[in-house]
Design a protein around this motif. Structure first.
Motif, PDB file in Angstrom:
ATOM      1  N   MET A   1     -18.986  12.053 -33.614  1.00 40.58           N
ATOM      2  CA  MET A   1     -17.879  11.158 -33.925  1.00 40.58           C
ATOM      3  C   MET A   1     -16.536  11.620 -33.449  1.00 40.58           C
ATOM      4  O   MET A   1     -15.641  10.809 -33.106  1.00 40.58           O
ATOM      5  CB  MET A   1     -17.928  11.473 -35.571  1.00 40.58           C
ATOM      6  N   ASN A   2     -16.365  13.087 -33.179  1.00 40.02           N
ATOM      7  CA  ASN A   2     -15.110  13.226 -32.568  1.00 40.02           C
ATOM      8  C   ASN A   2     -15.128  12.959 -30.867  1.00 40.02           C
ATOM      9  O   ASN A   2     -14.035  12.539 -30.729  1.00 40.02           O
ATOM     10  CB  ASN A   2     -14.978  14.823 -32.592  1.00 40.02           C
TER      11      ASN A   2
ATOM     12  N   ASP B   1     -20.954  11.897 -42.164  1.00 41.14           N
ATOM     13  CA  ASP B   1     -20.354  12.323 -40.807  1.00 41.14           C
ATOM     14  C   ASP B   1     -21.622  12.603 -39.738  1.00 41.14           C
ATOM     15  O   ASP B   1     -22.648  12.814 -40.213  1.00 41.14           O
ATOM     16  CB  ASP B   1     -19.547  13.647 -40.913  1.00 41.14           C
TER      17      ASP B   1
ATOM     18  N   THR C   1     -13.558   6.816 -38.747  1.00 41.11           N
ATOM     19  CA  THR C   1     -15.105   7.189 -38.907  1.00 41.11           C
ATOM     20  C   THR C   1     -15.316   7.162 -40.321  1.00 41.11           C
ATOM     21  O   THR C   1     -14.477   7.339 -41.234  1.00 41.11           O
ATOM     22  CB  THR C   1     -15.249   8.582 -38.311  1.00 41.11           C
TER      23      THR C   1
ATOM     24  N   THR D   1     -16.389  15.255 -38.299  1.00 37.93           N
ATOM     25  CA  THR D   1     -15.346  14.429 -37.789  1.00 37.93           C
ATOM     26  C   THR D   1     -14.118  15.002 -38.581  1.00 37.93           C
ATOM     27  O   THR D   1     -13.953  15.142 -39.720  1.00 37.93           O
ATOM     28  CB  THR D   1     -15.419  12.844 -38.217  1.00 37.93           C
TER      29      THR D   1
END
Ligand code: F6P
Length: 417
Positions: free
Chosen positions: A15-16, A11, A7, A118
């Motif tokens: 993203m996770n 952020d 990533t 992230t």
């Protein structure tokens, strides 16, 4: 295929979920899965062999056989806890210090889709902007045997991905000429499979309708304005809100529409009236005359007038105070727009796109273009990364020279003012 995901840039919520989807889809399709910590910076730094820990968990190899019914039980539990605590350290002595490229398994990313930010870290890497940095990044990938990369980030990060992809063959040749890699590595890594996913709250990437993280940021903005409504109404005050989005007014415009703002300033459509101060005051006076007890003005952080002079929230406040006598406050929403748990759509979109990204990598040939995974008219679509980057730059250029109609029609070919 050995597949890594990183990533990059600011952020964004979701993203996770990208990392989770890529890792899980990768494992299900028989890939070895890795994450790169701290974005491109981690790629440039790579792993320092001397500091590689001896944890048995880390050295366990995963032999995935898709048709083996017991394969789920074989999935190892890796460094998820270390990634999650952010420092890369653990009381047990396990550490990620000196290791930026880390192999991960199924359980490492369990539950990640509900987490904000992230967990594998991000950065705006200066080193990756240099040819030496990109050479080291290529070396570090080849050293770990990684041949496919998913980059999740905004337009800057995907521009970086496009440059890396284009330079790859010459980077490999340079590494060979410096004796840093072998002939066998050259033939195995002649082609880098790379795919981009757009993670950014700004929603400023062309050729996709929505970027990962933008819906959550919009929810935050909407909620913040709802909260301001009650205090503004109580005091009959005006509030000027500065909203993020860099050079893109999407968050401001959508935030304003969804909360009934009185006036909105966005970069793509500077106020036509000259002076705009008169036009704004006239509209707000009318709203007050018909009985509104509060005033909300939204200023996108990239807003400017027709002469490209930035429009600042503090200045708008002074205009409202001096000309209309309104008791006015400025609220800069700042990073609360970016943080926090992803909304449902920022879990669904990255999941669908993450799975598609793995398929795109598996299907990639040396002759096929590298793709960006976007969404168009509610369908997940692959578009050539190089074109998406080019188009995004063209929009930014058009805004710079005030050709707003061109900018809007590049973003949406069916746009009519
Ligand atoms: O690109 C995302 C974004 O949040 C922009 O909206 C904003 O201009 C910028 O990043 C802020 O960056 P930083 O977190 O580095 O201050």
């Amino acid at each position: 295929m050995k597949l890594a995901v990183l990533t990059s840039g600011g952020d964004s919520a979701g993203m996770n979920a990208v990392v989770r989807a890529v890792v899980k889809a990768g494992i299900l399709k028989g890939c070895e899965t890795w994450i790169v910590r701290e974005g491109y910076e981690g790629l440039v730094r790579g792993n320092t062999d001397a500091e590689t820990p001896s944890s048995p968990l880390l050295s366990t190899t995963l032999d995935v056989k898709i048709n083996d019914p017991t394969f789920i039980q074989n999935l190892r539990f890796g460094d998820g806890a270390l990634l999650r605590d952010g420092t890369g350290d653990h009381p047990s002595g396990r550490t990620l210090k000196g290791r930026y490229i880390v192999r991960v398994g199924w359980d490492d990313v369990r539950g990640w889709f509900a987490e904000g930010g992230t967990l594998i870290g991000t950065a705006r890497s200066q080193a990756f902007r240099t040819p030496e940095g990109r050479l080291n990044a290529a070396y570090n990938l080849i050293k770990e045997g990684i041949d496919a990369l998913v980059v999740c980030g905004g337009d800057g990060s995907l521009t970086g991905a496009d440059i890396f992809r284009a330079e790859w063959p010459s980077l490999v040749q340079t590494l060979r000429s410096q004796d840093r890699i072998t002939d066998e590595q050259v033939s195995r890594h002649g082609h880098l499979r790379i795919v981009g996913l757009v993670g950014s709250i700004d929603n400023d990437m062309s050729m996709t309708d929505l970027t990962i993280g933008a819906p959550t940021a919009l929810h935050r903005i909407c909620e913040a304005i709802d909260n301001i409504h009650s205090t503004a109404t109580s005091h009959s005050r005006a509030f000027v809100l500065e909203v993020m989005g860099r050079h893109c007014g999407w968050l401001s415009l959508m935030g304003g529409i969804s909360s009934g703002a009185d006036f909105i300033f966005i970069p793509e459509s500077p106020p036509k009236a000259d002076p705009w101060e008169d036009a704004m005051c006239e509209i707000i006076s009318k709203h007050r005359e018909i009985g509104k007890r509060k005033t909300i003005v939204i200023v996108a952080e990239g807003a400017h007038d027709v002469n490209l002079k930035p429009i600042r929230a503090e200045y708008v406040k002074d205009v409202l105070t001096d000309r209309l006598g309104l008791d006015t406050r400025v609220t800069t929403l700042g990073h609360i727009q970016r943080g926090g748990r992803p909304c449902a759509w920022d879990r669904i979109l990255p999941t669908l796109q993450g799975v598609n990204a793995v398929d795109a990598l598996l299907e990639a040939t040396p002759d096929s273009p590298s793709y960006m995974i976007g969404i168009q008219e509610n369908r997940v679509r692959r578009v050539p990364l190089v074109e998406a980057v080019k188009m995004t730059k063209a929009v930014a250029e058009a805004i710079k020279v005030q050709d707003f109609e061109k900018a809007m029609s590049l973003r949406d070919p069916e746009f009519r003012e």
